[in-house]
Design a protein around this motif. Structure first.
Motif, PDB file in Angstrom:
ATOM      1  N   GLU A 214       0.904  -1.292  -0.047  1.00  0.00           N
ATOM      2  CA  GLU A 214       0.157  -0.025  -0.235  1.00  0.00           C
ATOM      3  C   GLU A 214       0.748   1.357   0.049  1.00  0.00           C
ATOM      4  OE1 GLU A 214      -3.672   2.373   2.491  1.00  0.00           O
ATOM      5  OE2 GLU A 214      -3.147   0.169   3.166  1.00  0.00           O
ATOM      6  N   ASN A 215       1.950   1.132   0.736  1.00  0.00           N
ATOM      7  CA  ASN A 215       2.764   2.520   1.018  1.00  0.00           C
ATOM      8  C   ASN A 215       3.335   2.745  -0.459  1.00  0.00           C
ATOM      9  OD1 ASN A 215       2.229   3.033   3.661  1.00  0.00           O
ATOM     10  ND2 ASN A 215       3.937   1.712   4.373  1.00  0.00           N
TER      11      ASN A 215
ATOM     12  N   SER B 274      -8.094   4.317  -4.564  1.00  0.00           N
ATOM     13  CA  SER B 274      -7.625   3.203  -5.469  1.00  0.00           C
ATOM     14  C   SER B 274      -6.539   2.343  -4.918  1.00  0.00           C
ATOM     15  CB  SER B 274      -6.817   4.224  -6.865  1.00  0.00           C
ATOM     16  OG  SER B 274      -7.697   4.791  -7.575  1.00  0.00           O
ATOM     17  N   ALA B 275      -6.034   2.848  -3.860  1.00  0.00           N
ATOM     18  CA  ALA B 275      -4.777   1.850  -3.142  1.00  0.00           C
ATOM     19  C   ALA B 275      -5.585   0.827  -2.518  1.00  0.00           C
ATOM     20  CB  ALA B 275      -3.816   2.679  -2.436  1.00  0.00           C
ATOM     21  N   LYS B 276      -6.506   1.173  -1.997  1.00  0.00           N
ATOM     22  CA  LYS B 276      -7.556  -0.074  -1.197  1.00  0.00           C
ATOM     23  C   LYS B 276      -8.113  -0.872  -2.346  1.00  0.00           C
ATOM     24  CE  LYS B 276      -7.123   1.494   3.078  1.00  0.00           C
ATOM     25  NZ  LYS B 276      -6.078   0.608   3.976  1.00  0.00           N
ATOM     26  N   SER B 277      -8.436  -0.122  -3.497  1.00  0.00           N
ATOM     27  CA  SER B 277      -9.151  -1.090  -4.495  1.00  0.00           C
ATOM     28  C   SER B 277      -8.005  -2.078  -4.934  1.00  0.00           C
ATOM     29  CB  SER B 277      -9.290  -0.142  -5.641  1.00  0.00           C
ATOM     30  OG  SER B 277     -10.736   0.491  -5.353  1.00  0.00           O
ATOM     31  N   TYR B 278      -6.761  -1.689  -5.099  1.00  0.00           N
ATOM     32  CA  TYR B 278      -5.881  -2.720  -5.646  1.00  0.00           C
ATOM     33  C   TYR B 278      -5.460  -3.622  -4.524  1.00  0.00           C
ATOM     34  CZ  TYR B 278      -3.883   0.078  -9.546  1.00  0.00           C
ATOM     35  OH  TYR B 278      -3.615   0.626 -10.956  1.00  0.00           O
ATOM     36  N   ILE B 279      -5.561  -3.554  -3.256  1.00  0.00           N
ATOM     37  CA  ILE B 279      -5.453  -4.527  -2.241  1.00  0.00           C
ATOM     38  C   ILE B 279      -6.754  -5.426  -2.433  1.00  0.00           C
ATOM     39  CG2 ILE B 279      -5.627  -4.850   0.195  1.00  0.00           C
ATOM     40  CD1 ILE B 279      -3.843  -2.144   0.459  1.00  0.00           C
ATOM     41  N   SER B 280      -7.817  -4.895  -2.542  1.00  0.00           N
ATOM     42  CA  SER B 280      -9.030  -5.626  -2.934  1.00  0.00           C
ATOM     43  C   SER B 280      -8.791  -6.505  -4.030  1.00  0.00           C
ATOM     44  CB  SER B 280     -10.351  -4.878  -2.905  1.00  0.00           C
ATOM     45  OG  SER B 280     -11.122  -5.675  -3.327  1.00  0.00           O
ATOM     46  N   TYR B 281      -8.267  -6.116  -5.202  1.00  0.00           N
ATOM     47  CA  TYR B 281      -8.045  -6.824  -6.421  1.00  0.00           C
ATOM     48  C   TYR B 281      -6.990  -8.049  -5.943  1.00  0.00           C
ATOM     49  CZ  TYR B 281      -9.926  -2.752  -8.907  1.00  0.00           C
ATOM     50  OH  TYR B 281     -10.764  -1.622  -9.359  1.00  0.00           O
TER      51      TYR B 281
ATOM     52  N   GLY C 261       1.915   7.195  -7.106  1.00  0.00           N
ATOM     53  CA  GLY C 261       1.053   7.964  -7.489  1.00  0.00           C
ATOM     54  C   GLY C 261      -0.252   7.262  -7.447  1.00  0.00           C
ATOM     55  N   VAL C 262      -0.394   6.112  -7.174  1.00  0.00           N
ATOM     56  CA  VAL C 262      -1.845   5.452  -7.048  1.00  0.00           C
ATOM     57  C   VAL C 262      -2.663   5.990  -6.184  1.00  0.00           C
ATOM     58  CG1 VAL C 262      -3.340   3.247  -6.886  1.00  0.00           C
ATOM     59  CG2 VAL C 262      -1.067   3.243  -7.924  1.00  0.00           C
ATOM     60  N   GLY C 263      -4.000   6.653  -6.738  1.00  0.00           N
ATOM     61  CA  GLY C 263      -4.597   7.202  -5.752  1.00  0.00           C
ATOM     62  C   GLY C 263      -4.608   8.572  -5.545  1.00  0.00           C
ATOM     63  N   SER C 264      -3.522   9.394  -6.036  1.00  0.00           N
ATOM     64  CA  SER C 264      -3.097  10.562  -5.739  1.00  0.00           C
ATOM     65  C   SER C 264      -4.248  11.568  -6.317  1.00  0.00           C
ATOM     66  CB  SER C 264      -1.834  10.974  -6.382  1.00  0.00           C
ATOM     67  OG  SER C 264      -1.963  10.846  -7.639  1.00  0.00           O
ATOM     68  N   ASN C 265      -5.159  11.307  -7.094  1.00  0.00           N
ATOM     69  CA  ASN C 265      -6.080  12.125  -7.753  1.00  0.00           C
ATOM     70  C   ASN C 265      -7.533  11.569  -7.571  1.00  0.00           C
ATOM     71  OD1 ASN C 265      -4.204  13.873  -8.894  1.00  0.00           O
ATOM     72  ND2 ASN C 265      -4.211  12.478 -10.893  1.00  0.00           N
ATOM     73  N   ASP C 266      -7.614  10.775  -6.214  1.00  0.00           N
ATOM     74  CA  ASP C 266      -8.963  10.172  -6.200  1.00  0.00           C
ATOM     75  C   ASP C 266      -9.761  11.234  -5.436  1.00  0.00           C
ATOM     76  OD1 ASP C 266      -8.227   7.596  -6.852  1.00  0.00           O
ATOM     77  OD2 ASP C 266      -7.733   6.753  -5.156  1.00  0.00           O
ATOM     78  N   LYS C 267     -10.885  11.280  -5.634  1.00  0.00           N
ATOM     79  CA  LYS C 267     -11.973  12.048  -4.974  1.00  0.00           C
ATOM     80  C   LYS C 267     -13.114  11.264  -4.434  1.00  0.00           C
ATOM     81  CE  LYS C 267     -10.391  15.848  -7.420  1.00  0.00           C
ATOM     82  NZ  LYS C 267      -9.372  16.227  -6.952  1.00  0.00           N
ATOM     83  N   VAL C 268     -13.404  10.036  -4.789  1.00  0.00           N
ATOM     84  CA  VAL C 268     -14.524   9.297  -4.207  1.00  0.00           C
ATOM     85  C   VAL C 268     -13.799   7.994  -3.696  1.00  0.00           C
ATOM     86  CG1 VAL C 268     -16.906   8.269  -4.496  1.00  0.00           C
ATOM     87  CG2 VAL C 268     -16.313  10.415  -5.727  1.00  0.00           C
TER      88      VAL C 268
END
Length: 93
Positions: A9-10, A26-33, A16-23
């Motif tokens: 995650e770190n 993405s980092a948590k999504s990648y872990i979920s994937y 830069g994964v998730g750096s532009n997330d508004k809702v």
């Protein structure tokens, strides 16, 4: 199970994964994937099972052969697996 999940995650956040997330996060999504890959294939995600590009291809083929996972989902899983491999190689795990 995902070995080195906190480090992963770190690492992806630093990439830069998730750096532009508004809702969604993405980092948590990648872990979920990655958890999805682990669950569907009944494997632990670790440097020994996901440490190089060939592992990504092999796991993706196994996921496709299941026949019940959408192409879009497998693509998402692939993105998460690529980042995991990058982390493994970056830290020489």
């Amino acid at each position: 199970m995902i070995e080195y999940v906190e480090r992963y995650e770190n690492f992806i956040r630093q990439q830069g994964v998730g750096s532009n997330d508004k809702v969604a996060d993405s980092a948590k999504s990648y872990i979920s994937y990655l958890k999805g890959v682990s669950r569907h294939l009944d494997i632990n995600i670790s440097p020994s099972t996901l440490g190089c590009e060939n592992d990504i291809q092999g796991l993706s083929l196994k996921l496709k052969s299941k026949g019940k996972i959408s192409k879009k989902t497998i693509t998402n899983y692939g993105s998460a697996m690529k980042q995991y491999v990058k982390m493994v190689q970056h830290f020489d795990l």
